[in-house]
Every structure is written in C-alpha cells, then in structure tokens.
Design a protein around this motif. Structure first.
Motif, PDB file in Angstrom:
ATOM      1  N   ASN A 136       3.848   4.060  12.627  1.00 50.14           N
ATOM      2  CA  ASN A 136       2.875   3.378  13.465  1.00 50.14           C
ATOM      3  C   ASN A 136       3.533   2.288  14.288  1.00 50.14           C
ATOM      4  O   ASN A 136       4.737   2.037  14.191  1.00 50.14           O
ATOM      5  N   VAL A 137       2.746   1.611  15.079  1.00 51.62           N
ATOM      6  CA  VAL A 137       3.272   0.677  16.071  1.00 51.62           C
ATOM      7  C   VAL A 137       3.929  -0.546  15.437  1.00 51.62           C
ATOM      8  O   VAL A 137       4.688  -1.268  16.101  1.00 51.62           O
ATOM      9  N   VAL A 149       4.958   2.085  27.365  1.00 55.70           N
ATOM     10  CA  VAL A 149       4.436   3.434  27.134  1.00 55.70           C
ATOM     11  C   VAL A 149       3.037   3.344  26.528  1.00 55.70           C
ATOM     12  O   VAL A 149       2.121   4.085  26.905  1.00 55.70           O
ATOM     13  N   HIS A 150       2.865   2.412  25.588  1.00 56.90           N
ATOM     14  CA  HIS A 150       1.548   2.217  24.970  1.00 56.90           C
ATOM     15  C   HIS A 150       0.545   1.686  25.994  1.00 56.90           C
ATOM     16  O   HIS A 150      -0.634   2.086  25.992  1.00 56.90           O
ATOM     17  N   LEU A 495      -3.100   4.687  19.693  1.00 52.82           N
ATOM     18  CA  LEU A 495      -1.919   3.915  20.065  1.00 52.82           C
ATOM     19  C   LEU A 495      -1.184   3.363  18.846  1.00 52.82           C
ATOM     20  O   LEU A 495       0.012   3.097  18.915  1.00 52.82           O
ATOM     21  N   LEU A 496      -1.903   3.205  17.739  1.00 52.48           N
ATOM     22  CA  LEU A 496      -1.333   2.531  16.572  1.00 52.48           C
ATOM     23  C   LEU A 496      -0.644   3.488  15.617  1.00 52.48           C
ATOM     24  O   LEU A 496       0.461   3.222  15.147  1.00 52.48           O
ATOM     25  N   ALA A 497      -1.321   4.584  15.290  1.00 58.48           N
ATOM     26  CA  ALA A 497      -0.796   5.538  14.308  1.00 58.48           C
ATOM     27  C   ALA A 497      -1.119   6.951  14.770  1.00 58.48           C
ATOM     28  O   ALA A 497      -2.031   7.591  14.241  1.00 58.48           O
ATOM     29  N   PRO A 498      -0.402   7.462  15.752  1.00 63.29           N
ATOM     30  CA  PRO A 498      -0.723   8.785  16.312  1.00 63.29           C
ATOM     31  C   PRO A 498      -0.563   9.924  15.321  1.00 63.29           C
ATOM     32  O   PRO A 498      -0.977  11.046  15.617  1.00 63.29           O
ATOM     33  N   LEU A 499       0.008   9.645  14.128  1.00 63.81           N
ATOM     34  CA  LEU A 499       0.127  10.687  13.120  1.00 63.81           C
ATOM     35  C   LEU A 499      -1.246  11.198  12.675  1.00 63.81           C
ATOM     36  O   LEU A 499      -1.374  12.327  12.187  1.00 63.81           O
ATOM     37  N   ILE A 500      -2.292  10.400  12.870  1.00 63.75           N
ATOM     38  CA  ILE A 500      -3.641  10.814  12.465  1.00 63.75           C
ATOM     39  C   ILE A 500      -4.232  11.855  13.402  1.00 63.75           C
ATOM     40  O   ILE A 500      -5.133  12.612  13.014  1.00 63.75           O
TER      41      ILE A 500
END
Length: 649
Positions: A136-137, A149-150, A495-500
C-alpha cells in the motif's frame, strides 16, 4: 496481515465458492427441489416437477451459468421489471469501474508501492511472509515524485466514475420514461392517497366527496375510504381515502399542490400499486407517524452504538498480540502458522458478515413502524437506513477505532478529517481485503438457499420455512447497501491499497452471474418503483468519490507533498458541481412525470375503447383484501390438489 494469511483466506473462500457452485448445480436438477431453486417458474406455471432420473442429475454441470448469461437486458426488463434492471446495472457499472481501476492499480500503482522502500528493503525470497503493508501507499517514501502518479490516478478515477454515472443516470432515466410511455393504464397513475381528512360532523366519505367536487370538479372521479379491521373494535373508519381521477394529469396536479392551509390536513401522496399497499399498519395520523419516526431514529442510533461491540471483537481478532494478551493460555496454539493465518485472515471478516446479516430484517421492522403505506416504501426506507448503518459500522467504526465519542469527534473537526482518514484507512487495508474475499462465499451461498431447502425437506412444517418455499421477492434493502459498501471500499482503497481491486472485481463478476440466475428463476417481483433505487446508488457513489478525494488529500499531506494537495482541491468542487447538474437534470424524472408526458398519455387514452372498463374496475382496485370475501381458486400447482400426497411431487 502477512501475504500467506491472505492466500490462506483466498484458498478457503475459493474452495467454498466452487463447492457451492457444484452443490447448486446438482441440487437444482433434483425434481423435488424445483420449488426451492425455481419457485418463480413454479408460481408462473412454467416449470414441471416431473423428470427422468439419470446419472447426469448427480454430476455438477455449468449449464445454469449459460442459461443465466443468455437473456438480454430487454428480456430481463420484460420479465423482472425496471427495478431488477437497475439492480443489475449496479453490477455492470461496478465491473466497468473496477476493470479500469484494477488495470491501473495492479500495473501502475502496486509496483510503485512495493518498490517504495519506505518500510524495509526488498527481499523477494521471503515474499509469503511479507506484510500486506508493503503493497500500500505507506511504503512510498515521503516527498517522492512517484506520488504524482497517485495524483493523476485520483483525477482519472474521478473522471471515469463521473462519466459512467452520467451514462447510467441518463440510460435509466430513458428506460423509466420509455417504460411509462409504453405501459397500459395502471390504477396508481389515476389515484392519490389523501390523509388527514378533517371531521366536520359528516361522514368521511361525504367530506371527501364534497371537498373534491368543490375544488377539482373537472377531474375528480370518485373515492374509497380506507377501512381496516381491529380485533377489539371490528371495522374502524380511518381518516384517509384513495381518491380517483379521470386523468393522470388531474391526479398529478392534486398530488403536487398543497390542498389545505393546514399542511397536516388533506395531505396527499402518490398511491402505490394496489398489490403493493401495506395494510396491517396503515396509519392516517400525522402525529402517530411523526412520533414513530422519532422512535425509529432513536432505535437506529441505539443499534449503531450496540453494534460497536461486535466491531470491537472483530478488531481484536485481527491483532494477534492482543489475543495473546487476553488469552495467554492459547499462546502456543495462536503461534501455530495455520491457526494464526485462519484467525487473522479469515475469521474476523466471517464474523463481521454474520453480524451484519442480522441487521436488514431489523431495519425493515423499523421502516414498517414509520407508517409507510407500501411494501416498496418500506423497502426504500429500509435501504436508506441499511446504507447509512453499513457505511458507518462496516467502514468508519472499524477504520476510526475507539469510542463513539472519539469517532464523532473526527467529524466535528472537519479540517482534521483528511489527515485522520489518511492514517486510519490504510491501516485497515488488510482487514478489508480479507473481508472482500470472504464475501465471495456469502455471495455464492445465495445460490443454495439453505433455509428454503431445509424447509422443503422438512415438508414446510414451520410457518417461516413455508414462507421461504413461496416465490420470494429480492431483498433490495439488504442487497443494494451491500453492493454500495464494496463500491465504497474499492474507491477508498484504489490509491491506497490497489491489491484489493481484483478481489472486488471478482466479487462483482460472481454476483452478476448469480443474481441474473436468481432473478430469472427464484425472485418474483412484488412491486415496481420504476427504477427509483438508482438515485440512492448515484448519491452513494458521489459520497464515495468525495471520501476518496479527502483521503488522497490527507495522504499527500502526510507524505509531505503539499503541491499535489493544493492541486487536488478543485476535484471535489467539480465532483459536487457534477452531482448538482445530475440532480437537476435527471432526479426530477424519478420524482414525477412531466405535464407533457402525462397529457400525451391522457390524450391517447381518449381513443381507447377499453378505458370505460378500466375506470369501472378502478373504483375497487384499492379495497383492503382483508375485508373482501374469501375466494377459493383452483391452483395450477398439482401438489395443492385435494387428498393428494406430496410424495410424488
């Protein structure tokens, strides 16, 4: 949570999904289960209970997936109504949004996060034991130019969501108008419910007749006074009436003009469909409904506070160190790799799902107490309550850990909201990833209809189980808020945890297939609102966008990137302006039909020879079924035939 714990949760839930899909594929082919897995088809006389046994009936097959995928949207609209189409459009909208977001998140943002180097050095050899925080970020170094980028992603996601929201609002508005224009005359179009009828010594019926003959002589047709039964007093005269008019325009004019100097008298509201009227708690008293509303507000707040207990319990399970402190005698077991991964990666989200699942029936009871006159009104009210409950307790209560006072304090100091969210939201990324993965199982279990299946096997001996065997209606008040929660989670963490994101995309894809199947085979529409749930969806999405932007603003502040924070300020302003435009452009279509539309339909009806018969039937459309004589009708279902055993069904 470490990566291996997440993979354990994914493996468990993926296995359960496959199991439910296979089990459903087998159970649905058994002839005794047809009332469980195709009750709608049975109710409509489109399903046969007879069947020839073959080995194929004991083997899982994917044929139901093809059958669910095949019907077009027009076919769903014709058989299930516009509300069902709107419900499925939520899935389509979500799939489009998260397809774009997943590509951006996995291939652009995720590599930047993992290579950020803020938390620790990169060591690919021990990847399964890495914390998910590395993805995450938080792992991006302060002041890094990579944060541009964010910043760009925040603008891009906002643009995509707003474009799709505009497209959907326009599309559904068009469908609503198209459906109304093409429909045959309906009782509710010519009817207005009038409450608060004053007493002037004469009967309620005479009072209504005198009032409308005096003030609406050219359009007034007739009326029926609302009566309801009471065990102690027999038949009660209620101070309310369904008033019929000769034209849609006449009914609409009465509906949207205040009828009396005292707004509590001669209060008008749109009459629901005749079969949509909720008679048991019909109340015409303004004071009773006002008091009920206050009681429901207090009860809802109490429920929200009470729900903090299971939230605190769930949060405790996610922290292994806290569990060891509270339960020191289990320290050895908790340190076992498999046990710790199941407890921290799977159990908390499962428990939260179970607790949340008991809330929708409570919210529906609360809405019933408020005196809504229709099942659809109750369901829309419950949907709103459930949405706010879900957003607060399933998101803010978990993110903003602590007491109710500390949570409310955040919103009492608006300038601190972005920074508090920027710290708190990324800290719960692991929990919500596991929560989304666990939702695959709860979604797949929708197929098996366990309670209805048990009721069928037990012969429907229990009243509640017998209700389950009838064709149910889709519970929009629970399902729509659940979908909107996942949209909120996806946008909050994009933006914070794109793994979700890929897990949310899978959730909506599974749901799209499952609910198409259920709408076609299980759920039978009990009412039609003409797509009035969509404004709720739209407003919820605007809230989610503003929340995403507030979190991004806070992140750039924490990461010592002030220029990006400053340049982000126009984004929520543009979003709110966009929402204001949509509210003025489309929302009126969902509140009332235009004079142009109504008058055109009324003029077309003048040439319809069947209108005289329609008006003749209209005067009895809103008679309370409880006051009508019992009529025994022959049922097409062969298992209702007298003296026949259900064994052969």
């Amino acid at each position: 949570m470490i990566l291996s714990a997440l993979l354990t949760s994914v493996g468990i839930n993926l296995g359960l999904c496959v199991f439910f899909f296979a089990l459903y594929s087998i159970l649905r082919k058994q002839r005794r289960n047809i009332e469980v897995y195709a009750p709608r088809l049975v109710a409509e006389g489109r399903a046969l209970r007879q069947g020839v046994f073959s080995l194929e009936t004991l083997l899982p097959t994917p044929g139901w997936v093809r059958s669910a995928w095949r019907p077009s949207e027009e076919e769903i609209l014709a058989s299930c109504g516009l509300d069902a189409v709107v419900f499925m459009r939520i899935f389509i909208f979500s799939l489009r949004v998260f397809s774009v977001a997943t590509i951006m998140g996995l291939f652009v943002l995720l590599p930047i996060h993992y290579l950020g180097g803020q938390l620790r050095d990169i060591n690919f050899s021990d990847l399964p034991n890495k914390s998910l925080d590395l993805f995450n970020v938080s792992n991006v170094k302060d002041g890094s130019n990579r944060l541009w980028v964010h910043f760009s992603a925040a603008y891009a996601i906002t643009g995509v969501v707003c474009y799709l929201l505009y497209f959907e609002y326009k599309y559904i508005s068009y469908k609503r108008l198209e459906q109304f224009i093409a429909s045959k005359p309906k009782a509710q179009e010519f009817t207005v419910l009038v409450r608060g009828i004053p007493s002037h010594g004469s009967s309620i019926s005479d009072t209504v007749d005198k009032f409308f003959m005096e003030y609406h002589p050219s359009t007034y047709l007739t009326h029926v006074v609302v009566r309801r039964t009471n065990k102690l007093r027999g038949l009660i005269e209620v101070h309310a009436a369904f008033v019929y008019f000769k034209s849609r325009y006449g009914a609409s004019s009465v509906l949207h003009i205040q009828q009396s100097v005292n707004p509590t008298e001669w209060a008008t509201e749109q009459a629901p469909e005749p079969h949509d009227v909720y008679w048991p708690l019909f109340s015409a008293s303004f004071l009773k409904r006002w008091i009920s509303k206050l009681v429901v507000i207090v009860a809802s707040l109490f429920l929200i506070i009470l729900f903090l207990l299971p939230v605190a319990f769930v949060q405790g399970l996610t922290n292994l160190n806290q569990l060891e402190t509270l339960l020191p005698f289990l320290k050895g077991i908790l340190r076992t790799s498999v046990v710790s991964q199941i407890i921290t990666g799977y159990l908390p989200s499962l428990i939260l799902h179970l607790f949340v699942s008991i809330v929708p029936p409570i919210m529906k009871i609360f809405s019933t107490m408020q005196g809504h006159i229709s099942h659809s009104g109750i369901e829309k009210s419950a949907c709103g309550k459930m949405l706010w409950f879900t957003v607060w307790n399933a998101f803010f209560a978990i993110v903003l850990t602590g007491s109710v006072a500390s949570q409310l304090q955040v919103f009492l100091e608006p300038k601190d909201i972005p920074s508090r969210l920027a710290v708190a939201v990324p800290a719960q990324a692991s929990f919500y990833i596991a929560f989304v993965v666990t939702s695959w199982t709860s979604l797949s279990s929708e197929l098996t209809r366990v309670f209805a299946l048990l009721g069928s096997w037990m012969g429907g001996c229990s009243g509640c189980l017998d209700d389950e065997l009838r064709a149910p209606s889709i519970p929009y008040h629970s399902e729509i808020p659940r979908l909107l929660l996942f949209l909120l989670l996806g946008l909050s963490y994009v933006l914070l945890a794109p793994l979700i994101l890929p897990f949310i995309l899978i959730f909506f894809f599974i749901g799209y297939i499952i609910y198409r199947n259920q709408l076609l085979n299980v759920y039978l529409p009990k009412y039609e609102t003409g797509g009035q749930f969509w404004p709720i969806v739209h407003n919820s999405m605007i809230f989610s966008l503003i929340l995403m932007q507030a979190i991004a603003f806070g992140i750039f502040g924490l990461k010592k990137f002030p220029l990006a924070s400053s340049l982000l300020l126009p984004l929520p302003v543009v979003t709110l302006l966009f929402n204001d435009y949509c509210r003025k452009r489309f929302q009126p279509i969902f509140e009332a039909y235009s004079a142009e539309t109504l008058i055109k339909k009324d003029r077309n009806d003048q040439n319809d020879p069947g209108m005289n018969e329609f008006f003749a039937k209209l005067v009895t459309a809103y008679d309370d079924p409880a006051l009508m004589p019992i009529q025994h009708q022959e049922n097409l279902n062969d298992h209702n035939a007298p003296l026949l055993s259900s064994v052969d069904v």
